[in-house]
Design a protein around this motif. Structure first.
Motif, PDB file in Angstrom:
ATOM      1  N   ILE A 238       0.838  -1.192   0.000  1.00 15.33           N
ATOM      2  CA  ILE A 238       0.000   0.000   0.000  1.00 15.33           C
ATOM      3  C   ILE A 238       0.873   1.241   0.000  1.00 15.33           C
ATOM      4  O   ILE A 238       2.017   1.226   0.434  1.00 15.33           O
ATOM      5  CB  ILE A 238      -0.971   0.005   1.194  1.00 15.33           C
ATOM      6  CG1 ILE A 238      -0.221  -0.160   2.517  1.00 15.33           C
ATOM      7  CG2 ILE A 238      -1.997  -1.082   1.062  1.00 15.33           C
ATOM      8  CD1 ILE A 238      -1.137  -0.144   3.718  1.00 15.33           C
ATOM      9  N   ASP A 239       0.333   2.310  -0.514  1.00 16.51           N
ATOM     10  CA  ASP A 239       1.097   3.543  -0.697  1.00 16.51           C
ATOM     11  C   ASP A 239       1.333   4.249   0.629  1.00 16.51           C
ATOM     12  O   ASP A 239       0.549   4.121   1.577  1.00 16.51           O
ATOM     13  CB  ASP A 239       0.354   4.493  -1.635  1.00 16.51           C
ATOM     14  CG  ASP A 239       0.209   3.920  -3.039  1.00 16.51           C
ATOM     15  OD1 ASP A 239       1.089   3.124  -3.439  1.00 16.51           O
ATOM     16  OD2 ASP A 239      -0.782   4.251  -3.709  1.00 16.51           O
ATOM     17  N   GLU A 240       2.410   5.030   0.673  1.00 16.08           N
ATOM     18  CA  GLU A 240       2.649   5.871   1.834  1.00 16.08           C
ATOM     19  C   GLU A 240       1.488   6.851   1.959  1.00 16.08           C
ATOM     20  O   GLU A 240       0.929   7.312   0.964  1.00 16.08           O
ATOM     21  CB  GLU A 240       3.980   6.615   1.707  1.00 16.08           C
ATOM     22  CG  GLU A 240       4.379   7.308   3.006  1.00 16.08           C
ATOM     23  CD  GLU A 240       5.870   7.620   3.088  1.00 16.08           C
ATOM     24  OE1 GLU A 240       6.316   8.046   4.165  1.00 16.08           O
ATOM     25  OE2 GLU A 240       6.563   7.432   2.083  1.00 16.08           O
ATOM     26  N   HIS A 241       1.128   7.141   3.206  1.00 12.15           N
ATOM     27  CA  HIS A 241       0.011   8.018   3.572  1.00 12.15           C
ATOM     28  C   HIS A 241      -1.345   7.340   3.412  1.00 12.15           C
ATOM     29  O   HIS A 241      -2.377   7.971   3.645  1.00 12.15           O
ATOM     30  CB  HIS A 241       0.030   9.336   2.789  1.00 12.15           C
ATOM     31  CG  HIS A 241       1.326  10.077   2.897  1.00 12.15           C
ATOM     32  ND1 HIS A 241       1.798  10.552   4.107  1.00 12.15           N
ATOM     33  CD2 HIS A 241       2.265  10.397   1.967  1.00 12.15           C
ATOM     34  CE1 HIS A 241       2.973  11.140   3.912  1.00 12.15           C
ATOM     35  NE2 HIS A 241       3.280  11.053   2.628  1.00 12.15           N
ATOM     36  N   PRO A 560      12.647   5.830   6.036  1.00 16.23           N
ATOM     37  CA  PRO A 560      11.563   5.443   5.122  1.00 16.23           C
ATOM     38  C   PRO A 560      10.503   4.600   5.816  1.00 16.23           C
ATOM     39  O   PRO A 560      10.764   3.946   6.836  1.00 16.23           O
ATOM     40  CB  PRO A 560      12.289   4.641   4.043  1.00 16.23           C
ATOM     41  CG  PRO A 560      13.500   4.092   4.728  1.00 16.23           C
ATOM     42  CD  PRO A 560      13.917   5.147   5.725  1.00 16.23           C
ATOM     43  N   ALA A 561       9.307   4.612   5.233  1.00 12.96           N
ATOM     44  CA  ALA A 561       8.208   3.849   5.819  1.00 12.96           C
ATOM     45  C   ALA A 561       8.411   2.350   5.666  1.00 12.96           C
ATOM     46  O   ALA A 561       7.925   1.567   6.479  1.00 12.96           O
ATOM     47  CB  ALA A 561       6.885   4.268   5.180  1.00 12.96           C
ATOM     48  N   TRP A 562       9.142   1.916   4.610  1.00  8.37           N
ATOM     49  CA  TRP A 562       9.264   0.502   4.293  1.00  8.37           C
ATOM     50  C   TRP A 562      10.712   0.039   4.298  1.00  8.37           C
ATOM     51  O   TRP A 562      11.615   0.805   3.985  1.00  8.37           O
ATOM     52  CB  TRP A 562       8.710   0.218   2.884  1.00  8.37           C
ATOM     53  CG  TRP A 562       7.271   0.523   2.692  1.00  8.37           C
ATOM     54  CD1 TRP A 562       6.725   1.705   2.299  1.00  8.37           C
ATOM     55  CD2 TRP A 562       6.179  -0.375   2.876  1.00  8.37           C
ATOM     56  NE1 TRP A 562       5.361   1.603   2.222  1.00  8.37           N
ATOM     57  CE2 TRP A 562       4.996   0.329   2.567  1.00  8.37           C
ATOM     58  CE3 TRP A 562       6.087  -1.717   3.259  1.00  8.37           C
ATOM     59  CZ2 TRP A 562       3.735  -0.247   2.644  1.00  8.37           C
ATOM     60  CZ3 TRP A 562       4.823  -2.300   3.328  1.00  8.37           C
ATOM     61  CH2 TRP A 562       3.666  -1.564   3.029  1.00  8.37           C
ATOM     62  N   THR A 563      10.920  -1.216   4.635  1.00  8.02           N
ATOM     63  CA  THR A 563      12.161  -1.908   4.279  1.00  8.02           C
ATOM     64  C   THR A 563      11.781  -3.021   3.305  1.00  8.02           C
ATOM     65  O   THR A 563      10.620  -3.434   3.234  1.00  8.02           O
ATOM     66  CB  THR A 563      12.876  -2.511   5.507  1.00  8.02           C
ATOM     67  OG1 THR A 563      12.008  -3.455   6.159  1.00  8.02           O
ATOM     68  CG2 THR A 563      13.268  -1.427   6.497  1.00  8.02           C
ATOM     69  N   LYS A 564      12.752  -3.507   2.537  1.00 10.12           N
ATOM     70  CA  LYS A 564      12.513  -4.542   1.529  1.00 10.12           C
ATOM     71  C   LYS A 564      13.212  -5.837   1.936  1.00 10.12           C
ATOM     72  O   LYS A 564      14.253  -5.819   2.602  1.00 10.12           O
ATOM     73  CB  LYS A 564      13.027  -4.089   0.162  1.00 10.12           C
ATOM     74  CG  LYS A 564      12.460  -2.748  -0.304  1.00 10.12           C
ATOM     75  CD  LYS A 564      10.962  -2.814  -0.581  1.00 10.12           C
ATOM     76  CE  LYS A 564      10.445  -1.493  -1.151  1.00 10.12           C
ATOM     77  NZ  LYS A 564       8.992  -1.535  -1.417  1.00 10.12           N
ATOM     78  N   VAL A 603       6.174   0.996   8.844  1.00 14.34           N
ATOM     79  CA  VAL A 603       5.711   1.731  10.020  1.00 14.34           C
ATOM     80  C   VAL A 603       4.468   2.544   9.663  1.00 14.34           C
ATOM     81  O   VAL A 603       4.269   2.949   8.516  1.00 14.34           O
ATOM     82  CB  VAL A 603       6.791   2.666  10.592  1.00 14.34           C
ATOM     83  CG1 VAL A 603       7.912   1.865  11.224  1.00 14.34           C
ATOM     84  CG2 VAL A 603       7.343   3.611   9.531  1.00 14.34           C
ATOM     85  N   CYS A 604       3.639   2.757  10.684  1.00 11.63           N
ATOM     86  CA  CYS A 604       2.458   3.610  10.528  1.00 11.63           C
ATOM     87  C   CYS A 604       2.257   4.392  11.815  1.00 11.63           C
ATOM     88  O   CYS A 604       2.902   4.123  12.837  1.00 11.63           O
ATOM     89  CB  CYS A 604       1.224   2.778  10.187  1.00 11.63           C
ATOM     90  SG  CYS A 604       0.635   1.710  11.522  1.00 11.63           S
TER      91      CYS A 604
END
Length: 676
Positions: A238-241, A560-564, A603-604
């Protein structure tokens, strides 16, 4: 509408506000969701999410993710079960586990899952039982009696576990009815090396690379349970925000606490707990150094202690930050100014809370029991025998009829008990008793019986039969006649501690009752002043948190919001030689098979605390997109105050779990069941 109803009508009204809140499922912030996110949680959406969410008696959350009983939770939430199912020859925590058929699934010895099916407001009935003229002692008795009556009537009528929950410090009471699942079996767990990748150093930090996930299955009548409300699965990043929801069971928050109550935590309670945890951490580490098997036996408890130590350290750091206390002082002064102008007499409630904190300081280091499994069992048996002589309405809450089945689930567990570890733990507890009270204290003299703590502990541990399941069954079945005449040394120890237990329990119960009454007054006064919270403090009951996928800035660096998933290999190489960053062989072998770009952790801004571990993260469609397993270090002040500047909830992505099952663990058959 009476006074209580007026208070609650205001408390539960929703208005535009930040993404703060651990919201009750029977009063979600619908206006806020509509105005800010153009989202409507219809009845079907709410029911499915509520009944797909489960609470584990091991202290965390989970969710149904298939129609045939699969439950997703964290590895660290399930680690207690993994530990109890392990042996010297098979360490499930370290090695992981995969059942390739229903027959291979391992039954947990004492795990209970609770599925919330109904919430009933019983505030007026509880409030009517306690009058202002009652002494704290009589108020405790009256409140306990009416709650016992409500719970037993509900249990008798519905057959469901029935718990009355205190909300808003005592201004509101809800009856929660749960369906219980007690036949719970282990299906899949990864290795600790990947479930807790990065170890203590990365705990409560971010970025993270963890597969902190485990899959269980619930059974009914010996067959996988048929589940109507489970979560569909989404592998799409899902997209950031983007808007997300967390449905779980946050443990305990203290956001209603006054400044004086928070200062008690900052200056007394939390330092005391941290000293205790540091002591126990060293104890478990030293025991583990005796050998490989000793290390395995201590492993789960050591992890829990270390996790708590870091969590409490973060909480204390938050309260020691002048900005936190300044903000709490500012908010309290604003409310008090308004209260004094409209209801000057109500300001006494804040003074009551301040006075009660001094009394809490006086009993803080007084102990009435010992942290040992064998002692806990003996104490429960002794308490149960004594309480069973009383009418149900007069019993301690945990020993009421409504809690009996869950109590027996633990008391009659088949989980192994290791006497060598028990001796070490009880020795330390006896030493602490002597340190706190002094060697000449009459209770210390009686308990030690003329022996050194280590000698006395060995005598107790190796002399008791409480560790034997059949013996415990006899004690339960016969009850007081057998307990009262027993010469079992651990039973005798628990009986010897009963006077002190009852003395301290009475003091603490009465302090709790006075605080309930004071916080009810504070809530009412805050209402009259036009300033109060719109959601209650967490109570380890089901709540909904709202947030968005969002990174943050730390020390001038954008996180960043994501790690891969592919990033874990570079991260491991960067920490080469450090044991906590060594990838398990299964991941090393499958490196080339992992699809590039698969999100690993994210993260959120959802408002979570301890107890939310294992909570599902869902999107607008109610599809599972992630699994909460941690908060970052900045989130640890959430017990007292919420901020979305840097505080984040950390999750494993649903996509990563499916990839791991298919590409790393050779379990596409299991991956194919998810969300179906």
């Amino acid at each position: 509408m009476n006074k209580v109803s007026l208070v609650l009508a205001f408390l539960l009204s929703s208005s535009s506000f930040a993404d703060e809140g651990m919201w009750l499922f029977n009063d979600l912030p619908n206006e806020y969701l509509r105005d800010r996110y153009s989202f409507k949680a219809d009845d079907a959406w709410v029911k499915r999410l509520m009944q797909a969410s489960v609470r584990l008696n091991s202290g965390g959350s989970g969710s149904f993710v298939s129609s045939d009983g699969l439950v997703l939770t964290n590895h660290h939430v399930a680690s207690d079960t993994l530990h109890k199912l392990s042996t010297a020859d098979r360490n499930l925590i370290e090695e992981g586990f995969l059942a390739r058929s229903h027959e291979q699934e391992l039954k947990a010895p004492d795990l209970e899952l609770n599925q919330l099916v109904e919430i009933v407001d019983v505030s007026e009935k509880v409030a009517a039982a306690v009058t202002p003229a009652m002494s704290p002692e009589h108020a405790v008795t009256a409140r306990r009696a009416v709650i016992a009556e409500i719970e037993k009537e509900s249990l008798d009528r519905t057959g469901l576990r029935s718990d009355v929950v205190t909300l808003f410090g005592g201004a509101q009471y809800h009856l929660y009815r749960y369906k219980k699942y007690t036949d719970v079996r282990l299906v899949w767990a990864p290795e600790t090396k990947i479930a807790f990748f990065g170890g203590d150093a990365d705990n409560f930090e971010y970025p993270r690379y963890c597969m902190d996930a485990t899959i269980l299955r619930v059974y009914e009548q010996g067959k996988p349970a048929k589940i109507e409300n489970f979560l569909p699965w989404s592998d799409t990043e899902i997209d950031e925000h983007e808007l997300v929801f967390v449905s779980g069971h946050p443990g305990r928050t203290q956001r209603i606490f006054t400044v004086e109550a928070l200062k008690y935590l900052r200056d007394h309670r939390l330092p005391y707990v941290l000293d205790y945890l540091r002591r126990k951490e060293v104890l478990m580490q030293q025991f583990g150094l005796r050998g490989k098997e000793e290390s395995r036996r201590a492993q789960d408890e050591l992890f829990g202690i270390q996790n708590s130590r870091k969590a409490y350290g973060g909480m204390l750091a938050g309260l020691q930050d002048p900005k936190t206390m300044q903000e709490k002082v500012r908010r309290q002064q604003r409310v008090l100014e308004a209260v004094r102008s409209k209801q000057p007499e109500a300001a006494a409630a804040w003074e009551t809370i301040a006075r009660l904190q001094q009394q809490r300081v006086e009993i803080l280091d007084q102990t009435s029991g010992f942290r040992s499994r064998l002692y806990d069992l003996a104490e429960t048996l002794v308490l149960m025998a004594a309480e069973d002589k009383k009418p149900n309405s007069e019993r301690l809450p945990e020993l009421r009829v409504s809690n009996r089945d869950s109590l027996l689930q633990d008391l009659l567990s088949t989980a192994p008990i290791y006497n060598d570890l028990e001796q070490v733990k009880l020795t330390d507890e006896l030493m602490r008793l002597a340190e706190r009270r002094g060697g000449d204290d009459p209770l210390v003299v009686e308990i030690l019986d003329g022996k050194r703590p280590d000698v006395r502990a060995a005598e107790l541990v190796f002399g008791t039969k409480v560790g034997d399941l059949e013996t415990r069954k006899q004690f339960v079945e016969v009850g007081a006649p057998l307990i009262d005449k027993s010469e079992d040394p651990m039973i005798l120890l628990a009986r010897a501690m009963q006077g002190e237990y009852q003395r301290l329990r009475k003091i603490r119960d009465e302090l709790d009752e006075q605080e309930k009454q004071a916080y009810t007054q504070i809530t009412e006064a805050s209402l009259a002043a036009g300033s109060t919270s719109k959601y209650p403090d967490a109570t380890f009951t089901l709540r909904l948190a709202i947030g968005t996928i969002k990174g943050y800035s730390q020390n001038g660096v954008e996180v960043p919001a994501w790690t891969k998933m592919e990033g874990i290999f570079d991260y491991a190489a960067k920490h080469a030689g450090q044991e906590d960053y060594e990838l398990p062989e299964s991941w090393q072998r499958a490196a080339a098979a992992i699809p590039r770009g698969t999100p690993m952790n994210f993260v959120c801004t959802a408002d979570i605390i301890g107890g939310n571990s294992g909570s599902p993260v869902v999107n607008r469609a109610g599809e599972l997109v992630g699994l909460i397993f941690d908060g970052n270090i900045q989130s640890l002040t959430a017990d007292y105050i919420y901020t979305s500047d840097q505080a984040r909830a950390v999750s494993v992505s649903a996509a990563a779990i499916r990839v791991a099952l298919e590409k790393i663990y050779g379990a596409p058959f299991l991956a194919n069941q998810l969300g179906r």
